[in-house]
Design a protein around this motif. Sequence first.
Motif, PDB file in Angstrom:
ATOM      1  N   ASP A  48       0.826  -1.206   0.000  1.00 27.38           N
ATOM      2  CA  ASP A  48       0.000   0.000   0.000  1.00 27.38           C
ATOM      3  C   ASP A  48       0.863   1.261   0.000  1.00 27.38           C
ATOM      4  O   ASP A  48       0.572   2.221  -0.718  1.00 27.38           O
ATOM      5  CB  ASP A  48      -0.927   0.024   1.212  1.00 27.38           C
ATOM      6  N   ILE A  49       1.915   1.249   0.790  1.00 30.54           N
ATOM      7  CA  ILE A  49       2.806   2.406   0.867  1.00 30.54           C
ATOM      8  C   ILE A  49       3.493   2.634  -0.472  1.00 30.54           C
ATOM      9  O   ILE A  49       3.576   3.766  -0.963  1.00 30.54           O
ATOM     10  CB  ILE A  49       3.840   2.216   1.997  1.00 30.54           C
ATOM     11  N   GLN A  50       3.960   1.559  -1.125  1.00 26.55           N
ATOM     12  CA  GLN A  50       4.622   1.719  -2.414  1.00 26.55           C
ATOM     13  C   GLN A  50       3.650   2.167  -3.493  1.00 26.55           C
ATOM     14  O   GLN A  50       4.013   2.947  -4.368  1.00 26.55           O
ATOM     15  CB  GLN A  50       5.302   0.422  -2.821  1.00 26.55           C
ATOM     16  N   ARG A  51       2.407   1.688  -3.458  1.00 26.92           N
ATOM     17  CA  ARG A  51       1.419   2.138  -4.437  1.00 26.92           C
ATOM     18  C   ARG A  51       1.142   3.627  -4.299  1.00 26.92           C
ATOM     19  O   ARG A  51       0.921   4.315  -5.279  1.00 26.92           O
ATOM     20  CB  ARG A  51       0.127   1.349  -4.293  1.00 26.92           C
ATOM     21  N   GLU A  52       1.149   4.132  -3.059  1.00 27.99           N
ATOM     22  CA  GLU A  52       0.959   5.567  -2.849  1.00 27.99           C
ATOM     23  C   GLU A  52       2.117   6.358  -3.447  1.00 27.99           C
ATOM     24  O   GLU A  52       1.918   7.422  -4.031  1.00 27.99           O
ATOM     25  CB  GLU A  52       0.848   5.883  -1.359  1.00 27.99           C
ATOM     26  N   GLN A  53       3.332   5.838  -3.299  1.00 23.51           N
ATOM     27  CA  GLN A  53       4.508   6.558  -3.773  1.00 23.51           C
ATOM     28  C   GLN A  53       4.702   6.418  -5.283  1.00 23.51           C
ATOM     29  O   GLN A  53       5.047   7.386  -5.956  1.00 23.51           O
ATOM     30  CB  GLN A  53       5.755   6.054  -3.060  1.00 23.51           C
ATOM     31  N   LEU A  54       4.492   5.217  -5.822  1.00 22.76           N
ATOM     32  CA  LEU A  54       4.829   4.945  -7.213  1.00 22.76           C
ATOM     33  C   LEU A  54       3.635   4.779  -8.129  1.00 22.76           C
ATOM     34  O   LEU A  54       3.803   4.703  -9.348  1.00 22.76           O
ATOM     35  CB  LEU A  54       5.680   3.673  -7.307  1.00 22.76           C
ATOM     36  N   GLY A  55       2.448   4.683  -7.590  1.00 17.89           N
ATOM     37  CA  GLY A  55       1.273   4.420  -8.415  1.00 17.89           C
ATOM     38  C   GLY A  55       1.071   2.928  -8.586  1.00 17.89           C
ATOM     39  O   GLY A  55       1.940   2.117  -8.262  1.00 17.89           O
ATOM     40  N   PRO A  56      -0.084   2.514  -9.119  1.00 18.05           N
ATOM     41  CA  PRO A  56      -0.403   1.091  -9.198  1.00 18.05           C
ATOM     42  C   PRO A  56       0.506   0.296 -10.135  1.00 18.05           C
ATOM     43  O   PRO A  56       0.754  -0.871  -9.922  1.00 18.05           O
ATOM     44  CB  PRO A  56      -1.842   1.074  -9.677  1.00 18.05           C
ATOM     45  N   ARG A  57       0.987   0.905 -11.202  1.00 19.30           N
ATOM     46  CA  ARG A  57       1.853   0.195 -12.157  1.00 19.30           C
ATOM     47  C   ARG A  57       3.240   0.823 -12.248  1.00 19.30           C
ATOM     48  O   ARG A  57       3.928   0.705 -13.240  1.00 19.30           O
ATOM     49  CB  ARG A  57       1.219   0.199 -13.552  1.00 19.30           C
ATOM     50  N   GLY A  58       3.646   1.518 -11.177  1.00 20.37           N
ATOM     51  CA  GLY A  58       4.963   2.146 -11.178  1.00 20.37           C
ATOM     52  C   GLY A  58       4.966   3.508 -11.852  1.00 20.37           C
ATOM     53  O   GLY A  58       6.012   4.088 -12.068  1.00 20.37           O
ATOM     54  N   VAL A  59       3.802   4.032 -12.193  1.00 22.14           N
ATOM     55  CA  VAL A  59       3.687   5.348 -12.810  1.00 22.14           C
ATOM     56  C   VAL A  59       2.906   6.231 -11.842  1.00 22.14           C
ATOM     57  O   VAL A  59       1.707   6.033 -11.655  1.00 22.14           O
ATOM     58  CB  VAL A  59       2.944   5.268 -14.165  1.00 22.14           C
ATOM     59  N   PRO A  60       3.559   7.207 -11.196  1.00 25.18           N
ATOM     60  CA  PRO A  60       2.861   8.047 -10.227  1.00 25.18           C
ATOM     61  C   PRO A  60       1.674   8.773 -10.853  1.00 25.18           C
ATOM     62  O   PRO A  60       1.770   9.326 -11.940  1.00 25.18           O
ATOM     63  CB  PRO A  60       3.930   9.047  -9.775  1.00 25.18           C
ATOM     64  N   ALA A  93      -1.027   7.541 -12.121  1.00 28.13           N
ATOM     65  CA  ALA A  93      -1.772   6.796 -13.138  1.00 28.13           C
ATOM     66  C   ALA A  93      -2.933   6.045 -12.482  1.00 28.13           C
ATOM     67  O   ALA A  93      -2.834   5.604 -11.337  1.00 28.13           O
ATOM     68  CB  ALA A  93      -0.864   5.797 -13.841  1.00 28.13           C
ATOM     69  N   PRO A  94      -4.068   5.910 -13.187  1.00 25.05           N
ATOM     70  CA  PRO A  94      -5.181   5.147 -12.613  1.00 25.05           C
ATOM     71  C   PRO A  94      -4.852   3.652 -12.583  1.00 25.05           C
ATOM     72  O   PRO A  94      -4.016   3.173 -13.339  1.00 25.05           O
ATOM     73  CB  PRO A  94      -6.331   5.430 -13.581  1.00 25.05           C
ATOM     74  N   ASP A  95      -5.516   2.946 -11.707  1.00 25.82           N
ATOM     75  CA  ASP A  95      -5.299   1.510 -11.592  1.00 25.82           C
ATOM     76  C   ASP A  95      -6.180   0.793 -12.607  1.00 25.82           C
ATOM     77  O   ASP A  95      -7.399   0.809 -12.480  1.00 25.82           O
ATOM     78  CB  ASP A  95      -5.636   1.040 -10.177  1.00 25.82           C
ATOM     79  N   PRO A  96      -5.595   0.173 -13.640  1.00 28.46           N
ATOM     80  CA  PRO A  96      -6.396  -0.473 -14.676  1.00 28.46           C
ATOM     81  C   PRO A  96      -6.936  -1.848 -14.268  1.00 28.46           C
ATOM     82  O   PRO A  96      -7.762  -2.414 -14.970  1.00 28.46           O
ATOM     83  CB  PRO A  96      -5.427  -0.611 -15.841  1.00 28.46           C
ATOM     84  N   ALA A  97      -6.463  -2.374 -13.138  1.00 25.14           N
ATOM     85  CA  ALA A  97      -6.884  -3.718 -12.734  1.00 25.14           C
ATOM     86  C   ALA A  97      -8.340  -3.708 -12.284  1.00 25.14           C
ATOM     87  O   ALA A  97      -8.766  -2.856 -11.520  1.00 25.14           O
ATOM     88  CB  ALA A  97      -5.991  -4.225 -11.608  1.00 25.14           C
ATOM     89  N   ARG A  98      -9.092  -4.666 -12.776  1.00 28.02           N
ATOM     90  CA  ARG A  98     -10.489  -4.827 -12.377  1.00 28.02           C
ATOM     91  C   ARG A  98     -10.738  -6.295 -12.088  1.00 28.02           C
ATOM     92  O   ARG A  98     -10.083  -7.161 -12.654  1.00 28.02           O
ATOM     93  CB  ARG A  98     -11.440  -4.424 -13.498  1.00 28.02           C
ATOM     94  N   MET A  99     -11.722  -6.547 -11.274  1.00 28.89           N
ATOM     95  CA  MET A  99     -12.108  -7.927 -11.020  1.00 28.89           C
ATOM     96  C   MET A  99     -12.972  -8.368 -12.191  1.00 28.89           C
ATOM     97  O   MET A  99     -13.925  -7.685 -12.560  1.00 28.89           O
ATOM     98  CB  MET A  99     -12.887  -8.038  -9.708  1.00 28.89           C
ATOM     99  N   THR A 100     -12.637  -9.495 -12.784  1.00 25.53           N
ATOM    100  CA  THR A 100     -13.429  -9.992 -13.903  1.00 25.53           C
ATOM    101  C   THR A 100     -14.770 -10.505 -13.392  1.00 25.53           C
ATOM    102  O   THR A 100     -14.881 -10.922 -12.235  1.00 25.53           O
ATOM    103  CB  THR A 100     -12.692 -11.132 -14.638  1.00 25.53           C
ATOM    104  N   PRO A 101     -15.814 -10.480 -14.217  1.00 23.87           N
ATOM    105  CA  PRO A 101     -17.123 -10.952 -13.764  1.00 23.87           C
ATOM    106  C   PRO A 101     -17.089 -12.394 -13.260  1.00 23.87           C
ATOM    107  O   PRO A 101     -17.738 -12.727 -12.273  1.00 23.87           O
ATOM    108  CB  PRO A 101     -18.000 -10.825 -15.002  1.00 23.87           C
TER     109      PRO A 101
END
Length: 56
Positions: A18-30, A32-40
């Motif tokens: 969680d701490i790294q996602r805050e610093q670097l973003g979800p895909r390492g790009v500060p 950037a939106p998180d493109p991951a979604r739960m599939t149906p």
Amino acid sequence: MTRIREPNGVEPEKSEDDIQREQLGPRGVPGAPDPARMTPQREKKTPKYIDPGHTA
């Protein structure tokens, strides 16, 4: 340096991930939106009630 330890069985409010996602973003790009979604299909398979188990 003394660190305050959490008692056993208590989770910290933020994990290292969680701490790294805050610093670097979800895909390492500060910022950037998180493109991951739960599939149906995965959402259908995920149980709504999770039994915490029983102690022996």
